[in-house]
Design a protein around this motif. Structure first.
Motif, PDB file in Angstrom:
ATOM      1  N   ALA A 110       1.016  -1.344  -0.151  1.00 51.61           N
ATOM      2  CA  ALA A 110      -0.011   0.067  -0.055  1.00 51.61           C
ATOM      3  C   ALA A 110       0.774   1.289   0.049  1.00 51.61           C
ATOM      4  O   ALA A 110       0.242   2.215  -0.301  1.00 51.61           O
ATOM      5  CB  ALA A 110      -0.854  -0.080   1.195  1.00 51.61           C
ATOM      6  N   THR A 111       2.086   1.088   0.671  1.00 54.78           N
ATOM      7  CA  THR A 111       2.745   2.320   0.710  1.00 54.78           C
ATOM      8  C   THR A 111       4.220   2.586   0.023  1.00 54.78           C
ATOM      9  O   THR A 111       4.762   3.454  -0.022  1.00 54.78           O
ATOM     10  CB  THR A 111       3.143   2.767   2.268  1.00 54.78           C
ATOM     11  OG1 THR A 111       3.888   1.548   2.539  1.00 54.78           O
ATOM     12  CG2 THR A 111       1.792   2.765   2.985  1.00 54.78           C
ATOM     13  N   GLY A 112       4.748   1.175  -0.296  1.00 57.45           N
ATOM     14  CA  GLY A 112       6.036   1.156  -0.799  1.00 57.45           C
ATOM     15  C   GLY A 112       7.219   1.187   0.353  1.00 57.45           C
ATOM     16  O   GLY A 112       8.054   1.115  -0.171  1.00 57.45           O
ATOM     17  N   VAL A 113       6.842   1.479   1.534  1.00 58.42           N
ATOM     18  CA  VAL A 113       7.570   1.604   2.564  1.00 58.42           C
ATOM     19  C   VAL A 113       7.554   0.489   3.232  1.00 58.42           C
ATOM     20  O   VAL A 113       6.797  -0.127   3.952  1.00 58.42           O
ATOM     21  CB  VAL A 113       7.292   2.732   3.430  1.00 58.42           C
ATOM     22  CG1 VAL A 113       8.208   2.883   4.743  1.00 58.42           C
ATOM     23  CG2 VAL A 113       7.323   3.924   2.801  1.00 58.42           C
ATOM     24  N   VAL A 114       8.971  -0.131   3.588  1.00 57.13           N
ATOM     25  CA  VAL A 114       9.025  -1.637   4.267  1.00 57.13           C
ATOM     26  C   VAL A 114       9.519  -1.206   5.711  1.00 57.13           C
ATOM     27  O   VAL A 114      10.357  -0.539   5.983  1.00 57.13           O
ATOM     28  CB  VAL A 114      10.611  -2.271   3.428  1.00 57.13           C
ATOM     29  CG1 VAL A 114      10.782  -3.478   4.385  1.00 57.13           C
ATOM     30  CG2 VAL A 114      10.100  -2.536   2.154  1.00 57.13           C
ATOM     31  N   PRO A 115       8.872  -1.907   6.502  1.00 61.53           N
ATOM     32  CA  PRO A 115       9.328  -1.644   8.006  1.00 61.53           C
ATOM     33  C   PRO A 115      10.676  -2.041   8.052  1.00 61.53           C
ATOM     34  O   PRO A 115      11.192  -2.932   7.561  1.00 61.53           O
ATOM     35  CB  PRO A 115       8.515  -2.642   8.780  1.00 61.53           C
ATOM     36  CG  PRO A 115       7.304  -2.868   7.750  1.00 61.53           C
ATOM     37  CD  PRO A 115       7.735  -2.761   6.458  1.00 61.53           C
ATOM     38  N   GLU A 116      11.437  -1.235   9.172  1.00 61.79           N
ATOM     39  CA  GLU A 116      13.056  -1.554   9.376  1.00 61.79           C
ATOM     40  C   GLU A 116      13.202  -2.747  10.253  1.00 61.79           C
ATOM     41  O   GLU A 116      14.023  -3.247  10.230  1.00 61.79           O
ATOM     42  CB  GLU A 116      13.629  -0.019   9.764  1.00 61.79           C
ATOM     43  CG  GLU A 116      13.579   0.740   8.751  1.00 61.79           C
ATOM     44  CD  GLU A 116      14.154   2.032   9.197  1.00 61.79           C
ATOM     45  OE1 GLU A 116      15.073   2.419   9.316  1.00 61.79           O
ATOM     46  OE2 GLU A 116      12.886   3.061   9.823  1.00 61.79           O
ATOM     47  N   VAL A 117      12.033  -2.884  11.279  1.00 63.81           N
ATOM     48  CA  VAL A 117      12.270  -3.895  12.251  1.00 63.81           C
ATOM     49  C   VAL A 117      11.049  -4.523  12.531  1.00 63.81           C
ATOM     50  O   VAL A 117       9.863  -3.808  12.058  1.00 63.81           O
ATOM     51  CB  VAL A 117      12.656  -3.345  13.641  1.00 63.81           C
ATOM     52  CG1 VAL A 117      12.568  -4.443  14.486  1.00 63.81           C
ATOM     53  CG2 VAL A 117      14.077  -2.510  13.393  1.00 63.81           C
ATOM     54  N   ASN A 118      10.813  -5.849  12.337  1.00 67.16           N
ATOM     55  CA  ASN A 118       9.737  -6.638  12.993  1.00 67.16           C
ATOM     56  C   ASN A 118      10.124  -7.446  14.365  1.00 67.16           C
ATOM     57  O   ASN A 118      10.988  -8.261  14.352  1.00 67.16           O
ATOM     58  CB  ASN A 118       9.119  -7.508  12.018  1.00 67.16           C
ATOM     59  CG  ASN A 118       7.689  -7.963  12.420  1.00 67.16           C
ATOM     60  OD1 ASN A 118       7.084  -7.635  13.373  1.00 67.16           O
ATOM     61  ND2 ASN A 118       7.328  -9.002  11.648  1.00 67.16           N
ATOM     62  N   VAL A 172      15.085  -6.247   9.836  1.00 66.05           N
ATOM     63  CA  VAL A 172      15.712  -6.745  11.059  1.00 66.05           C
ATOM     64  C   VAL A 172      14.925  -7.586  11.807  1.00 66.05           C
ATOM     65  O   VAL A 172      13.643  -6.968  12.177  1.00 66.05           O
ATOM     66  CB  VAL A 172      16.560  -5.743  11.917  1.00 66.05           C
ATOM     67  CG1 VAL A 172      16.967  -6.187  13.160  1.00 66.05           C
ATOM     68  CG2 VAL A 172      17.708  -5.177  11.035  1.00 66.05           C
ATOM     69  N   THR A 173      14.972  -8.766  12.010  1.00 63.84           N
ATOM     70  CA  THR A 173      14.139  -9.431  13.123  1.00 63.84           C
ATOM     71  C   THR A 173      14.512  -9.235  14.430  1.00 63.84           C
ATOM     72  O   THR A 173      15.984  -9.532  14.729  1.00 63.84           O
ATOM     73  CB  THR A 173      14.185 -11.080  12.773  1.00 63.84           C
ATOM     74  OG1 THR A 173      13.967 -11.395  11.531  1.00 63.84           O
ATOM     75  CG2 THR A 173      13.309 -11.777  13.892  1.00 63.84           C
ATOM     76  N   GLY A 210      21.779 -13.192  13.273  1.00 64.48           N
ATOM     77  CA  GLY A 210      21.503 -11.811  12.961  1.00 64.48           C
ATOM     78  C   GLY A 210      20.173 -11.433  13.401  1.00 64.48           C
ATOM     79  O   GLY A 210      19.625 -10.162  13.056  1.00 64.48           O
ATOM     80  N   ILE A 211      19.600 -12.190  14.483  1.00 60.54           N
ATOM     81  CA  ILE A 211      18.301 -11.797  15.083  1.00 60.54           C
ATOM     82  C   ILE A 211      18.751 -10.848  16.520  1.00 60.54           C
ATOM     83  O   ILE A 211      19.597 -11.462  17.244  1.00 60.54           O
ATOM     84  CB  ILE A 211      17.568 -13.221  15.616  1.00 60.54           C
ATOM     85  CG1 ILE A 211      17.174 -13.716  14.137  1.00 60.54           C
ATOM     86  CG2 ILE A 211      16.343 -12.582  16.349  1.00 60.54           C
ATOM     87  CD1 ILE A 211      16.581 -15.118  14.388  1.00 60.54           C
ATOM     88  N   VAL A 212      18.192  -9.605  16.452  1.00 58.36           N
ATOM     89  CA  VAL A 212      18.253  -8.953  17.539  1.00 58.36           C
ATOM     90  C   VAL A 212      17.605  -9.374  18.924  1.00 58.36           C
ATOM     91  O   VAL A 212      16.388  -9.972  18.571  1.00 58.36           O
ATOM     92  CB  VAL A 212      17.800  -7.466  17.446  1.00 58.36           C
ATOM     93  CG1 VAL A 212      17.852  -6.648  18.783  1.00 58.36           C
ATOM     94  CG2 VAL A 212      18.588  -6.839  16.232  1.00 58.36           C
ATOM     95  N   VAL A 213      18.017  -9.633  20.023  1.00 62.13           N
ATOM     96  CA  VAL A 213      17.370 -10.036  21.344  1.00 62.13           C
ATOM     97  C   VAL A 213      17.346  -9.003  22.213  1.00 62.13           C
ATOM     98  O   VAL A 213      17.989  -7.985  22.391  1.00 62.13           O
ATOM     99  CB  VAL A 213      18.041 -11.170  21.760  1.00 62.13           C
ATOM    100  CG1 VAL A 213      17.974 -12.528  20.716  1.00 62.13           C
ATOM    101  CG2 VAL A 213      19.541 -10.913  22.066  1.00 62.13           C
TER     102      VAL A 213
END
Length: 279
Positions: free
Chosen positions: A155-163, A186-187, A228-231
């Motif tokens: 819808a926006t073309g903007v990708v979330p930087e983190v989930n 980034v997860t 590479g997953i942030v905790v």
């Protein structure tokens, strides 16, 4: 005592982002502020909070008490379910900034999709605006399934930087992790120690921990950051805080990873954000 040296990954724009942050849910009042200050003084720089946690004022106080330059601390907050929508999202973030005592935050996430409200996309559009205005440096989501993320992108073309999602060796979420990697997202793992799933008592995890002379918590965290997953583990105990961010001496091998893979309960064991909603 030496300051912790915390490894980093990178957001899509190249910004360094710590692989080990400090979770604060359930930490409130002066004890919560003290825990945040301790963590920051020890060397943590990523601190996770949310409007829903009711502790943003304590996190802000902990930041001030720590003596760390606010510009060097990456504070994450989240838009609560009741603050979704175009105007409500703006007011929600402004309220968070007031409680934190900050002019901006590093990262703002939509806390849950809450599909029954149908406001996730409007909320995302407002976060895009707020990022452009400089009130939040980065934007993302929390507890979104891949198809829910795709709706925002389409819808926006903007990708979330983190989930930020529920993830641990007991809930490895490989499909979500692969989707994020494919899209440069980034997860970030909440519940990385798998307390809800009884992970700490599992024989396979204890066996790997004994082999490396480490705690079960350290093994779970090492397993995640190796991908590479942030905790964002949480502890109010200074010794535990340091242990959770001291993982350099632990090198997991293929045998360890195979044992840890046996602990995965599967996607169906995770909270399903098509049905689970929070306000």
């Amino acid at each position: 005592m030496s300051e912790l040296s915390i490894p980093t990954t990178a957001l899509a724009d190249g910004t360094p982002f710590p692989l080990i942050g400090f979770g604060t849910s359930s930490m409130r009042g002066t004890d919560g502020a003290d825990a945040v200050a301790q963590a920051l003084r020890a060397g943590y720089r990523l601190v996770d909070t949310a409007a829903q946690y009711g502790n943003e004022a304590a996190v802000g106080q902990g930041l001030r008490d720590s003596g760390v330059d606010p510009d060097d601390a990456l504070i994450t907050t989240k838009i609560a379910g009741g603050d979704q929508g175009r105007e409500a999202t703006r007011e929600g973030l402004l309220g968070s900034l007031r409680r934190l005592g900050l002019p901006r935050v590093a990262l703002t996430l939509i806390h849950w999709p809450n599909p029954s409200r149908g406001l996730a996309l409007d909320t995302w559009r407002t976060l895009i605006d707020l990022r452009e205005e400089g009130l939040t440096q980065h934007i993302g989501v929390s507890n979104f399934r891949p198809e829910q993320v795709e709706e925002l992108i389409d819808a926006t073309g903007v990708v979330p930087e983190v989930n930020q999602i529920q993830l641990s060796p007991a809930l490895a979420r490989p499909e979500a992790v692969a989707f994020h990697r494919e899209h440069g997202i980034v997860t970030e793992a909440w519940g990385p120690l798998g307390g809800r799933e009884g992970l700490g008592g599992q024989f396979a995890l204890r066996k790997v921990a004994e082999k490396h002379g480490a705690s079960t918590s350290q093994i779970s965290l090492r397993w995640a950051i190796d991908q590479g997953i942030v905790v964002i583990p949480k502890s109010q105990d200074p010794t535990r805080q340091r242990a959770n961010a001291t993982l350099d001496g632990i090198a997991l091998d293929d045998q360890d990873r195979a044992l840890l893979a046996s602990l995965d309960l599967g996607e169906d064991a995770a909270w399903d954000s098509r049905e689970h909603e929070e306000w």
